[in-house]
Design a protein around this motif. Sequence first.
Motif, PDB file in Angstrom:
ATOM      1  N   GLY A  12      -5.944  -3.344   2.654  1.00 25.49           N
ATOM      2  CA  GLY A  12      -6.671  -3.472   3.904  1.00 25.49           C
ATOM      3  C   GLY A  12      -8.135  -3.120   3.796  1.00 25.49           C
ATOM      4  O   GLY A  12      -8.909  -3.364   4.729  1.00 25.49           O
ATOM      5  N   LYS A 138      -2.587   6.122  12.005  1.00 25.71           N
ATOM      6  CA  LYS A 138      -1.269   5.599  12.342  1.00 25.71           C
ATOM      7  C   LYS A 138      -0.168   6.566  11.926  1.00 25.71           C
ATOM      8  O   LYS A 138       0.723   6.898  12.726  1.00 25.71           O
ATOM      9  CB  LYS A 138      -1.065   4.242  11.666  1.00 25.71           C
ATOM     10  CG  LYS A 138       0.288   3.604  11.970  1.00 25.71           C
ATOM     11  CD  LYS A 138       0.434   3.294  13.448  1.00 25.71           C
ATOM     12  CE  LYS A 138       1.746   2.566  13.725  1.00 25.71           C
ATOM     13  NZ  LYS A 138       1.904   2.264  15.167  1.00 25.71           N
ATOM     14  N   ARG A 151     -10.467  -6.096  10.301  1.00 24.30           N
ATOM     15  CA  ARG A 151      -9.385  -6.560  11.165  1.00 24.30           C
ATOM     16  C   ARG A 151      -8.053  -6.515  10.417  1.00 24.30           C
ATOM     17  O   ARG A 151      -7.009  -6.205  11.011  1.00 24.30           O
ATOM     18  CB  ARG A 151      -9.694  -7.980  11.655  1.00 24.30           C
ATOM     19  CG  ARG A 151      -8.602  -8.591  12.531  1.00 24.30           C
ATOM     20  CD  ARG A 151      -9.032  -9.916  13.116  1.00 24.30           C
ATOM     21  NE  ARG A 151     -10.095  -9.731  14.087  1.00 24.30           N
ATOM     22  CZ  ARG A 151      -9.876  -9.405  15.361  1.00 24.30           C
ATOM     23  NH1 ARG A 151      -8.647  -9.201  15.792  1.00 24.30           N
ATOM     24  NH2 ARG A 151     -10.887  -9.276  16.195  1.00 24.30           N
ATOM     25  N   THR A 152      -8.090  -6.814   9.125  1.00 21.60           N
ATOM     26  CA  THR A 152      -6.868  -6.767   8.324  1.00 21.60           C
ATOM     27  C   THR A 152      -6.272  -5.368   8.319  1.00 21.60           C
ATOM     28  O   THR A 152      -5.049  -5.191   8.401  1.00 21.60           O
ATOM     29  CB  THR A 152      -7.159  -7.216   6.878  1.00 21.60           C
ATOM     30  OG1 THR A 152      -7.666  -8.547   6.897  1.00 21.60           O
ATOM     31  CG2 THR A 152      -5.900  -7.170   6.032  1.00 21.60           C
ATOM     32  N   ALA A 154      -6.518  -3.150  10.681  1.00 16.83           N
ATOM     33  CA  ALA A 154      -5.887  -2.939  11.991  1.00 16.83           C
ATOM     34  C   ALA A 154      -4.509  -3.589  12.037  1.00 16.83           C
ATOM     35  O   ALA A 154      -3.551  -3.009  12.572  1.00 16.83           O
ATOM     36  CB  ALA A 154      -6.781  -3.502  13.097  1.00 16.83           C
ATOM     37  N   GLU A 155      -4.388  -4.770  11.466  1.00 18.62           N
ATOM     38  CA  GLU A 155      -3.111  -5.481  11.464  1.00 18.62           C
ATOM     39  C   GLU A 155      -2.085  -4.772  10.576  1.00 18.62           C
ATOM     40  O   GLU A 155      -0.921  -4.610  10.966  1.00 18.62           O
ATOM     41  CB  GLU A 155      -3.326  -6.917  10.992  1.00 18.62           C
ATOM     42  CG  GLU A 155      -4.178  -7.751  11.957  1.00 18.62           C
ATOM     43  CD  GLU A 155      -4.586  -9.089  11.372  1.00 18.62           C
ATOM     44  OE1 GLU A 155      -4.308  -9.319  10.169  1.00 18.62           O
ATOM     45  OE2 GLU A 155      -5.202  -9.895  12.103  1.00 18.62           O
ATOM     46  N   ILE A 156      -2.505  -4.352   9.387  1.00 20.66           N
ATOM     47  CA  ILE A 156      -1.580  -3.708   8.444  1.00 20.66           C
ATOM     48  C   ILE A 156      -1.064  -2.381   9.000  1.00 20.66           C
ATOM     49  O   ILE A 156       0.133  -2.071   8.906  1.00 20.66           O
ATOM     50  CB  ILE A 156      -2.269  -3.476   7.090  1.00 20.66           C
ATOM     51  CG1 ILE A 156      -2.512  -4.816   6.377  1.00 20.66           C
ATOM     52  CG2 ILE A 156      -1.423  -2.555   6.193  1.00 20.66           C
ATOM     53  CD1 ILE A 156      -3.291  -4.688   5.086  1.00 20.66           C
ATOM     54  N   TYR A 157      -1.946  -1.595   9.624  1.00 21.99           N
ATOM     55  CA  TYR A 157      -1.576  -0.243  10.031  1.00 21.99           C
ATOM     56  C   TYR A 157      -1.314  -0.124  11.536  1.00 21.99           C
ATOM     57  O   TYR A 157      -1.148   0.989  12.056  1.00 21.99           O
ATOM     58  CB  TYR A 157      -2.635   0.744   9.562  1.00 21.99           C
ATOM     59  CG  TYR A 157      -2.805   0.678   8.058  1.00 21.99           C
ATOM     60  CD1 TYR A 157      -1.775   1.070   7.208  1.00 21.99           C
ATOM     61  CD2 TYR A 157      -3.961   0.165   7.484  1.00 21.99           C
ATOM     62  CE1 TYR A 157      -1.897   0.971   5.830  1.00 21.99           C
ATOM     63  CE2 TYR A 157      -4.091   0.066   6.100  1.00 21.99           C
ATOM     64  CZ  TYR A 157      -3.048   0.470   5.291  1.00 21.99           C
ATOM     65  OH  TYR A 157      -3.165   0.358   3.930  1.00 21.99           O
ATOM     66  N   GLY A 158      -1.261  -1.248  12.226  1.00 19.22           N
ATOM     67  CA  GLY A 158      -0.811  -1.258  13.613  1.00 19.22           C
ATOM     68  C   GLY A 158      -1.727  -0.548  14.591  1.00 19.22           C
ATOM     69  O   GLY A 158      -1.262   0.145  15.508  1.00 19.22           O
ATOM     70  N   GLU A 160      -5.091  -0.723  17.399  1.00 17.08           N
ATOM     71  CA  GLU A 160      -5.681  -1.621  18.396  1.00 17.08           C
ATOM     72  C   GLU A 160      -7.198  -1.612  18.248  1.00 17.08           C
ATOM     73  O   GLU A 160      -7.814  -0.546  18.162  1.00 17.08           O
ATOM     74  CB  GLU A 160      -5.287  -1.155  19.795  1.00 17.08           C
ATOM     75  CG  GLU A 160      -5.682  -2.099  20.911  1.00 17.08           C
ATOM     76  CD  GLU A 160      -5.118  -1.646  22.241  1.00 17.08           C
ATOM     77  OE1 GLU A 160      -5.902  -1.128  23.067  1.00 17.08           O
ATOM     78  OE2 GLU A 160      -3.891  -1.789  22.449  1.00 17.08           O
ATOM     79  N   GLU A 164     -14.995  -5.015  18.546  1.00 23.23           N
ATOM     80  CA  GLU A 164     -15.092  -5.748  17.288  1.00 23.23           C
ATOM     81  C   GLU A 164     -16.533  -6.087  16.951  1.00 23.23           C
ATOM     82  O   GLU A 164     -17.417  -6.086  17.818  1.00 23.23           O
ATOM     83  CB  GLU A 164     -14.249  -7.030  17.344  1.00 23.23           C
ATOM     84  CG  GLU A 164     -14.661  -8.026  18.404  1.00 23.23           C
ATOM     85  CD  GLU A 164     -13.784  -9.265  18.432  1.00 23.23           C
ATOM     86  OE1 GLU A 164     -14.159 -10.224  19.128  1.00 23.23           O
ATOM     87  OE2 GLU A 164     -12.735  -9.267  17.749  1.00 23.23           O
TER      88      GLU A 164
END
Length: 275
Positions: A12, A138, A151-152, A154-158, A160, A164
């Motif tokens: 990430g 997280k 952004r990646t 944020a997606e990997i580790y959940g 919000e 941006e």
Amino acid sequence: MEEKVAIQGIRGSFHHQVAGEYFGQDIPVDECRSFRDVVESLLTQRSNYAVMAIENSTAGTILPNYALIDDNDLQIKGEHYIPISMNLMALAGQQISDIRKVCSHPMALLQCQTFFNAYPDLELIEDTDTAAVARKIKEGGLKGIAALASRTAAEIYGLEILEENVQTMKSNATRFLVLSAKNGYSQATAANKASLKLVLENKRGSLVSILNILRDFDLDMTKIQSVPVIETPWKYAFFLDVLFQEEEVLHRVLGVIRDLTEELKILGIYKNGLL
């Protein structure tokens, strides 16, 4: 040995993104806490390549990394540029008004200074890696703390995204070098760029003479960076990047320059990442 790439940070991180784009998304990575650990991964053969950030279009050059490359005789095998989008992220259900601290890599914080000027009560804390902060938030369920990362991440580790693209310059980009240990791997094909280290003789006009030689042979200098020679106060080494069309001409130029320097070192001959 299975091909593996050392990166500063974890999955990430921007270094992880570069490794995937340059070598392919399935490339195994050795996650390293610091740039010095990245070098150690190469020298101990835990990995056979490494990715290392060297400069950012907003925050400038990462000077200590030049010393790491030079002191450990690493070879530059390539380069890769990526646009950097910084995002403020936290556990879901929070607003910026709930955030007391923002943690991230110091270069990331520096790239977003204008945004933070609007929030003077936020405490900015330096950490080793952008994505690692996201993971800590997280895993620890940490409220009131935000990360500055991709952004990646944020997606990997959940997490919000609260805000941006908070970097000061929206065209923000970072240049990364692809490295190997000395003599570890062959030179890149279609090479048209060279990175050099020069320590000049203590003579008036030495640097001007070097620049004139580059001009006379139609070599395009894309970067020059001075770094203090620690052992000798007020003496500087110069790191240069030059573009060339024919490698034979490059080596002819280096032969001429060598007579005007106390030290000439080729850090790498590789393909320009912008073409």
